[in-house]
Design a protein around this motif. Sequence first.
Motif, short mmCIF file in Angstrom:
data_model
loop_
_atom_site.label_atom_id
_atom_site.label_comp_id
_atom_site.label_asym_id
_atom_site.label_seq_id
_atom_site.Cartn_x
_atom_site.Cartn_y
_atom_site.Cartn_z
N GLY A 66 0.82 -1.21 0.00
CA GLY A 66 0.00 0.00 0.00
C GLY A 66 0.85 1.26 0.00
N ILE A 67 1.85 1.30 0.87
CA ILE A 67 2.75 2.45 0.94
C ILE A 67 3.55 2.58 -0.34
CG2 ILE A 67 4.76 3.41 2.12
CD1 ILE A 67 3.71 2.14 4.70
N ALA A 68 4.13 1.47 -0.80
CA ALA A 68 4.94 1.50 -2.02
C ALA A 68 4.10 1.92 -3.22
CB ALA A 68 5.57 0.13 -2.25
N GLY A 69 2.86 1.46 -3.27
CA GLY A 69 1.99 1.80 -4.40
C GLY A 69 1.67 3.28 -4.47
N ILE A 70 1.41 3.90 -3.33
CA ILE A 70 1.10 5.33 -3.32
C ILE A 70 2.33 6.14 -3.72
CG2 ILE A 70 0.59 7.27 -1.79
CD1 ILE A 70 -1.87 5.78 -2.56
N LEU B 147 -2.80 8.56 1.95
CA LEU B 147 -2.20 7.37 2.55
C LEU B 147 -2.38 7.43 4.06
CD1 LEU B 147 -0.35 4.82 2.41
CD2 LEU B 147 1.61 6.38 2.56
N TYR B 148 -2.89 6.35 4.63
CA TYR B 148 -3.02 6.25 6.08
C TYR B 148 -2.03 5.21 6.59
CZ TYR B 148 -5.02 6.03 10.74
OH TYR B 148 -5.19 6.09 12.12
N ILE B 149 -1.17 5.63 7.50
CA ILE B 149 -0.20 4.70 8.10
C ILE B 149 -0.56 4.49 9.56
CG2 ILE B 149 2.22 4.27 8.65
CD1 ILE B 149 3.06 5.93 6.32
#
Length: 321
Positions: free
Chosen positions: A51-55, A218-220
């Motif tokens: 998810g992080i890498a995709g954003i 993005l939500y972490i």
Amino acid sequence: MSPQAESSLFLRLVAVYAQDFGTIYYMENHFEDVIGVRASLSNVNYLADDGIAGIVYLADRLGKPILVEGPAGTGKTQLAKSVAEMINARLIRLQCYEGLDESKALYEWNYKKQLLRIQTEGAGDWNEIEDDIFSEEFLLTRPLLEAIRAEDRVVLLIDEVDRVEVETEALLLEILSDYQVSIPELGTVEANQVPLVFLTSNATRELSEALKRRCLYLYIDYPDLEREREIVLAKVPEIDENLADQVARIVRSIRQLDLKKSPSVSETLDWARTLILLGISKVDAQTATETVNILLKYRTDIEKAIKEFTDSPDGLSEEEE
């Protein structure tokens, strides 16, 4: 177009057309695919999920800022720092706070230097003096202006954007929409490039819909058990796997309590380093009680954690089912 040709096209420099005057900004793509982003982040010790890498990949391709929200201490700021490191870019950081205004975020004039020049010129022609003192020589650039004027590769980090007033948020929106700044005395300053931009927020207030629309979101959250264990192992190389596993489990159990402030990832790492410095290879109830102030910073939270350690000492070493 074949997939091979499309991929080749994506790897070139793409031109992004601005709305005003047909201005072209050049945006260099840094990443080939999502897998490459994740691998590159891992190489700089930032363990990202897909998810992080995709954003990050989409932000690079689309030329859009990333709004990163989540609890304090979950790696939002570190993400921007790690991306800057992985693409060998200069990090420009604007730390937001209540009362931040244009003079601290964008630019201001060096009034003392201007006054000295006026005194030096004496009774000279005012028009000439005015043109002189409102020139580049007297301009003090702040992070936002510095980022869009940069000739070298930069990553712009606008940290804790939820702490600024609505007026300053509107200024950010204007700059992130057009990547240009209007300085009355000098004219319009247009961006030399579209930088990678990260805005972080702890969600202490709602940001405007206009700003959110401009950004990718993005939500972490706090990492799961396995990812936090991997983070501890990556960031604290001296620790062994058993202790890293125990640290991750105990921190996870503490976060499940009704706390004023749960332990952040950075505090987890501080606790792991503390245990190593104290020569501790296994955490028992006494050790957890004596060192819990590394993880928690409010007295009521510490008392709740200590009660949990005392009531459930076996839980400090329980295995995942």
